[in-house]
Scaffold this active site. Sequence first.
Site, mmCIF file in Angstrom:
data_model
loop_
_atom_site.group_PDB
_atom_site.id
_atom_site.type_symbol
_atom_site.label_atom_id
_atom_site.label_comp_id
_atom_site.label_asym_id
_atom_site.label_seq_id
_atom_site.Cartn_x
_atom_site.Cartn_y
_atom_site.Cartn_z
ATOM 1 N N ARG A 263 -97.370 146.345 87.703
ATOM 2 C CA ARG A 263 -98.200 147.871 87.966
ATOM 3 C C ARG A 263 -99.181 147.291 89.206
ATOM 4 O O ARG A 263 -100.149 148.673 89.670
ATOM 5 C CB ARG A 263 -99.394 147.736 86.670
ATOM 6 C CG ARG A 263 -98.634 147.295 85.443
ATOM 7 C CD ARG A 263 -98.582 148.746 85.393
ATOM 8 N NE ARG A 263 -98.026 148.348 83.678
ATOM 9 C CZ ARG A 263 -96.803 148.455 83.147
ATOM 10 N NH1 ARG A 263 -95.970 147.375 84.084
ATOM 11 N NH2 ARG A 263 -96.796 147.885 81.856
ATOM 12 N N GLU A 393 -83.728 145.741 81.523
ATOM 13 C CA GLU A 393 -84.646 144.675 80.255
ATOM 14 C C GLU A 393 -83.398 144.080 80.131
ATOM 15 O O GLU A 393 -83.211 144.931 78.971
ATOM 16 C CB GLU A 393 -85.509 145.480 79.394
ATOM 17 C CG GLU A 393 -87.029 146.437 80.127
ATOM 18 C CD GLU A 393 -88.227 145.648 80.260
ATOM 19 O OE1 GLU A 393 -88.493 144.277 79.939
ATOM 20 O OE2 GLU A 393 -88.936 146.492 80.894
HETATM 21 ZN ZN LIG Z 1 -91.601 142.579 82.869
#
Ligand SMILES: [Zn+2]
Length: 431
Positions: A263, A393
């Site tokens: 982030r 992912e």
């Molecule tokens: Zn991650």
Amino acid sequence: MASLTFSLCLLLATALAVCAEQERFDGFQLLFVYSRNLDDVKFLHQIGEDYVDIDFWREATPENNATIMVPPTLLNVFKYKLDQQGISYTIMVNDVQKIVEAGSARTPDEEVARKRELTGAKVDHYNYHTYNQIVNYLNELKNAYPARIQLSNLNYITYEGRIVYLVKMTGSAGSNKPAIIVETGIHAREWITPATSLWVMEKLARDYNANDANARMMLDKYDWYFIPVTNPDGYDHTHSTNRMWRKNKRYISARCTGIDLNRNFDAMWGTTGISTNCASDIYPGTGPFSEPETANIRDLFESIYSNVVAYLSVHSYSQFLLVPWGYTEYVSRPANAAELDRVTLKMLQTLIATHGTQYYHGTAWQLLNYAASGAAEDWALTRKAGLYGMCYELRPRYDDPRGFILPANEIIGTAEEFYASIVVMAAEMRV
Ligand SMILES: [Zn+2]
Ligand SMILES: *[C@@H]1O[C@H](CO)[C@@H](O)[C@H](O)[C@H]1NC(C)=O
């Protein structure tokens, strides 16, 4: 997190006992919590803010299940609040400690030796390794394949003083080849990602030297920059102390440690998918690139700016191949979306075909109704238009109760399907 700890003592060959306090997850439950709408999502988000010890393995999104780990001390209050709001849930795991133990089972030495002899592998791909062990393996790979592998340090050491290593792989000599960055291990608990990186690097080097056509194409056409353990402090912490750690280890205050590095990039920083609570797992820091780990990636990127053509940010879990933009709360695509989708959809096919593993493709908003600012691949594509920026992912699937605790016997399968997808990427990219 947990107050219960136990002493994990590793007996080394020297008979020296090294003991560290390990967090335990006895009686922690993993709940599958269904949000009917945005109200439910906001409600759950507020619980996450109020109770930072409640760990959202997967965020709440509308008409979807969040995966939430709750310590035993908070189970009653959490379930009471869900009932009051009328939110339904199912218990996926009754005792997370059992999952952690099953997932940390080691493959016996004799079995590892036998398998390594069969394949000639320098690296033990049948177990997960500590940061120090990974560094040893990187050196072994460099020594075994000196013409293929250059090992160097990125610019900044971490808060706890660790080095972040960069592995550059190349085939035939030649400057100004297009470059591909593969970033793994930015989230500490996603152990499958550094393990995948190790397997892929060894595969590329060995196959290249054996004249394999794919490896030749990949290394002769491109320079590859692997950052196997992007967040070594966090990764070390998951081995020594808390298997579920996600962030880096910057000390902020008595109740707050760590920045969510994914982030912390300069891509709509601090807007969506974050918390301003410094104890949160999605706290983005005080500003873009405030952290050595992200500044390392920025500096690497800038140093090869004119060559870099692709940026792969590799995470677990869910079995997604995510494409930008990830930061917007609606579907918005970059200018090169058509080309990006052409290539990544072919990659998706091979991710699925290699072992029949069901991967899914789309933006985060398309797949999840979830947006997250400050992510690496969004930043890379913002910084350089036309780039092939994407986010993996890896295994297991989004609804698998093992989550981050993927057993080591799935390392090779996961890495094989990942490798197959980057073969396709290397062949298909128009650069
Ligand atoms: Zn991650
Ligand atoms: C959410 O979880 C419940 C219980 O496991 C399941 O029946 C339902 O299909 C799930 N919904 C989605 C959208 O995954």
